[in-house]
Design a protein around this motif. Sequence first.
Motif, PDB file in Angstrom:
ATOM      1  N   PHE A 338      86.967  73.524  13.686  1.00 54.60           N
ATOM      2  CA  PHE A 338      86.943  72.085  13.921  1.00 54.60           C
ATOM      3  C   PHE A 338      86.476  71.403  12.644  1.00 54.60           C
ATOM      4  N   LYS A 339      87.266  70.430  12.156  1.00 54.39           N
ATOM      5  CA  LYS A 339      86.956  69.748  10.908  1.00 54.39           C
ATOM      6  C   LYS A 339      86.768  68.257  11.154  1.00 54.39           C
ATOM      7  N   PRO A 340      86.117  67.575  10.205  1.00 56.35           N
ATOM      8  CA  PRO A 340      85.981  66.117  10.342  1.00 56.35           C
ATOM      9  C   PRO A 340      87.352  65.443  10.356  1.00 56.35           C
ATOM     10  N   ASN A 347      82.882  57.672   5.822  1.00 58.83           N
ATOM     11  CA  ASN A 347      81.573  57.928   6.427  1.00 58.83           C
ATOM     12  C   ASN A 347      80.739  58.880   5.583  1.00 58.83           C
ATOM     13  N   TYR A 348      81.384  59.690   4.745  1.00 58.38           N
ATOM     14  CA  TYR A 348      80.686  60.643   3.880  1.00 58.38           C
ATOM     15  C   TYR A 348      80.271  60.019   2.549  1.00 58.38           C
ATOM     16  N   ILE A 349      81.095  59.144   2.007  1.00 58.64           N
ATOM     17  CA  ILE A 349      80.860  58.702   0.627  1.00 58.64           C
ATOM     18  C   ILE A 349      80.374  57.265   0.523  1.00 58.64           C
ATOM     19  N   MET A 392      78.924  61.081  -5.146  1.00 61.54           N
ATOM     20  CA  MET A 392      80.244  60.868  -4.570  1.00 61.54           C
ATOM     21  C   MET A 392      81.061  62.155  -4.601  1.00 61.54           C
ATOM     22  N   ILE A 393      80.939  62.886  -5.707  1.00 65.57           N
ATOM     23  CA  ILE A 393      81.649  64.167  -5.820  1.00 65.57           C
ATOM     24  C   ILE A 393      81.098  65.159  -4.805  1.00 65.57           C
ATOM     25  N   VAL A 394      79.756  65.188  -4.680  1.00 66.16           N
ATOM     26  CA  VAL A 394      79.124  66.105  -3.724  1.00 66.16           C
ATOM     27  C   VAL A 394      79.574  65.798  -2.304  1.00 66.16           C
ATOM     28  N   LYS A 395      79.539  64.512  -1.932  1.00 61.50           N
ATOM     29  CA  LYS A 395      79.906  64.137  -0.570  1.00 61.50           C
ATOM     30  C   LYS A 395      81.403  64.321  -0.318  1.00 61.50           C
ATOM     31  N   THR A 396      82.223  64.174  -1.365  1.00 62.65           N
ATOM     32  CA  THR A 396      83.651  64.455  -1.208  1.00 62.65           C
ATOM     33  C   THR A 396      83.873  65.929  -0.915  1.00 62.65           C
ATOM     34  N   ALA A 397      83.169  66.786  -1.654  1.00 66.63           N
ATOM     35  CA  ALA A 397      83.256  68.225  -1.387  1.00 66.63           C
ATOM     36  C   ALA A 397      82.740  68.545   0.006  1.00 66.63           C
ATOM     37  N   ALA A 398      81.692  67.826   0.438  1.00 66.47           N
ATOM     38  CA  ALA A 398      81.142  68.053   1.779  1.00 66.47           C
ATOM     39  C   ALA A 398      82.167  67.694   2.853  1.00 66.47           C
ATOM     40  N   PHE A 399      82.928  66.620   2.637  1.00 66.87           N
ATOM     41  CA  PHE A 399      83.931  66.212   3.619  1.00 66.87           C
ATOM     42  C   PHE A 399      84.997  67.292   3.808  1.00 66.87           C
ATOM     43  N   PHE A 400      85.434  67.890   2.713  1.00 65.81           N
ATOM     44  CA  PHE A 400      86.514  68.877   2.788  1.00 65.81           C
ATOM     45  C   PHE A 400      86.029  70.270   3.205  1.00 65.81           C
ATOM     46  N   THR A 401      84.734  70.514   3.169  1.00 67.71           N
ATOM     47  CA  THR A 401      84.235  71.853   3.503  1.00 67.71           C
ATOM     48  C   THR A 401      83.422  71.888   4.787  1.00 67.71           C
ATOM     49  N   SER A 402      83.006  70.733   5.320  1.00 73.26           N
ATOM     50  CA  SER A 402      82.187  70.716   6.527  1.00 73.26           C
ATOM     51  C   SER A 402      83.030  71.047   7.759  1.00 73.26           C
ATOM     52  N   ILE A 412      79.175  78.843  13.845  1.00 66.86           N
ATOM     53  CA  ILE A 412      79.073  78.698  12.393  1.00 66.86           C
ATOM     54  C   ILE A 412      79.169  77.214  12.068  1.00 66.86           C
ATOM     55  N   VAL A 413      78.146  76.697  11.404  1.00 65.70           N
ATOM     56  CA  VAL A 413      78.078  75.281  11.070  1.00 65.70           C
ATOM     57  C   VAL A 413      78.059  75.133   9.554  1.00 65.70           C
ATOM     58  N   ARG A 414      79.004  74.372   9.028  1.00 65.60           N
ATOM     59  CA  ARG A 414      79.040  74.074   7.590  1.00 65.60           C
ATOM     60  C   ARG A 414      78.782  72.588   7.418  1.00 65.60           C
ATOM     61  N   CYS A 415      77.742  72.275   6.650  1.00 64.67           N
ATOM     62  CA  CYS A 415      77.360  70.875   6.481  1.00 64.67           C
ATOM     63  C   CYS A 415      76.696  70.682   5.124  1.00 64.67           C
ATOM     64  N   CYS A 416      76.344  69.448   4.846  1.00 65.57           N
ATOM     65  CA  CYS A 416      75.690  69.093   3.574  1.00 65.57           C
ATOM     66  C   CYS A 416      74.470  68.248   3.875  1.00 65.57           C
ATOM     67  N   LYS A 417      73.337  68.625   3.263  1.00 66.62           N
ATOM     68  CA  LYS A 417      72.115  67.844   3.386  1.00 66.62           C
ATOM     69  C   LYS A 417      71.691  67.448   1.973  1.00 66.62           C
ATOM     70  N   TRP A 418      71.711  66.133   1.711  1.00 68.07           N
ATOM     71  CA  TRP A 418      71.492  65.618   0.368  1.00 68.07           C
ATOM     72  C   TRP A 418      72.519  66.238  -0.570  1.00 68.07           C
ATOM     73  N   SER A 419      72.099  67.022  -1.547  1.00 67.02           N
ATOM     74  CA  SER A 419      73.057  67.621  -2.477  1.00 67.02           C
ATOM     75  C   SER A 419      73.239  69.113  -2.228  1.00 67.02           C
ATOM     76  N   GLY A 420      72.682  69.619  -1.128  1.00 61.68           N
ATOM     77  CA  GLY A 420      72.760  71.041  -0.824  1.00 61.68           C
ATOM     78  C   GLY A 420      73.752  71.320   0.291  1.00 61.68           C
ATOM     79  N   PHE A 421      74.511  72.395   0.132  1.00 63.33           N
ATOM     80  CA  PHE A 421      75.491  72.804   1.129  1.00 63.33           C
ATOM     81  C   PHE A 421      74.921  73.965   1.939  1.00 63.33           C
ATOM     82  N   HIS A 422      75.152  73.932   3.247  1.00 63.24           N
ATOM     83  CA  HIS A 422      74.621  74.950   4.146  1.00 63.24           C
ATOM     84  C   HIS A 422      75.748  75.520   5.000  1.00 63.24           C
TER      85      HIS A 422
END
Length: 495
Positions: A338-340, A347-349, A392-402, A412-422
């Motif tokens: 399931f993706k955004p 909403n991400y950037i 903006m680059i970080v949040k763009t990457a978060a949108f495509f990988t979350s 399995i949950v893929r998300c971004c908190k601040w500048s860190g990816f989890h």
Amino acid sequence: MKVYHEHPLRILRYSAKNIWLLIFPLLRGFRAFWLDKDWFYRWLRGAWSDIIVIAAIVLFGYVRWRCSEIRVSDQSITHDEGVFFKVCSTIPFSRISSATVERPFYLRPFNAVKLRCDTSAGIFNSSDMKLMIRKSTCREISRHLPDVAVKNKLDDLPKPTALSIILFSVFFSSGFTGTVYIATFFFQGGNIARDIISSSINRITSETARFSGKLLLRVPDAALGIGILFIGSWLISFIVNLLRYAKFYVKGDEKTIFTSYGVITKREHRISVPQINYTDLRQNLIMKMFGAVAVHISCSGYGAGRSTLPVLLPVKKEKDLSNELEDFGIIKGVKNEFKPKITGFWNYIWQPAIIAGALIPLYFIAVYFYPELKDLALFMAVMFEIPAVWFMIVKTAAFFTSGISIYDDKVIVRCCKWSGFHTVIAERKKLVKLKLEQTVFQKIGKRCSINLWFEGEERIKFKVKSFDEKNAKIISELLDHNAHISANLGLKKFF
């Protein structure tokens, strides 16, 4: 059942609790000093009372230490302490989630170690049992603690290398990117500030300029000093992390993980695999670009405190993680189920985008009203634009990988908190709370955010934004956390 005592050094710790009694010798010393010129002789004649007070403090510490007993059986460890009021703490060995042995450099000459036992119960972020004992006593107790069975040892675990420890220290030292950025700001900003302020003051009078010339020479030096301070703070953090995680070693079987690391303070951990709450593959943008991850785990007692991280494997290539790690909850090759929603990109950037866009007109407004500060305004605009674009680059990457995936009995949950990816991997039964949120703007686009909480000592939320409403409902149903739509607040999860 065997009975042990803590290390005799604990007498000093118990005595320190009564250090307030030293106020009486201190008051007597002041009295002797003010009332008589021969105060030293008067103080010396009455020194016996001070010795009695100090002896009483040490004696009370000794009694506390003597009354502190450690009883070990095949099933549990018990710590009794207290003189007038006894406190008895018992932990079954089978319930220990992690056991830690610390050997700080200042305790090694005394053959003393610190033993910490933690369970999933108790007060958050505090040890359920913490002891200072002899090294020989620790060996006896360790025989009862869960350990890696040699015959069941997993041989395919990745081996941490010196390079992986260095990279881990680089990426996870506090203020790495920010420190370099702020240092650059002060290095360059100091000279610009000096030039602009100097030219402005010189327009007033030449006499003032001569006075300010000596003063302004200090501006770049101060900026340079602050920049060096920030770089030095990161360097210290890097060196501390390097010494803390040097000689990192890990082994394990299906039930227990053993890790050891450290130079100045040597630490050994025994971790119960069934009591691991979740596995967290952490990355920053640079690590993500090169496919590198640092494997962290959430387990009560492991990595507790501010000085250590719950790292299981330092920086490794994600493709090099072995299949043996599935026993520890690490799954490879599972893509986002399931993706955004694509319309939720804004909403991400939106936050860094608004900041980046607002800086340009702010620069021209500042130049229009204060043309003499044009250089400084340009410098400030550029220096604030850089982190905004970076985010903006970080949040763009978060949108495509979350995203969220449900694989067998795991989520399995893929998300971004601040500048860190989890990338969080956990069993479904470890999910304790799920909440669906929907803002007014998300409601228009029929989108919502999913918040998830897993078992653990800390209340950590993992949030994935901009899911389609239908997919969010499907996820909540698959995870046995049914949600419904609230008329005023949007999507909510109620218990």
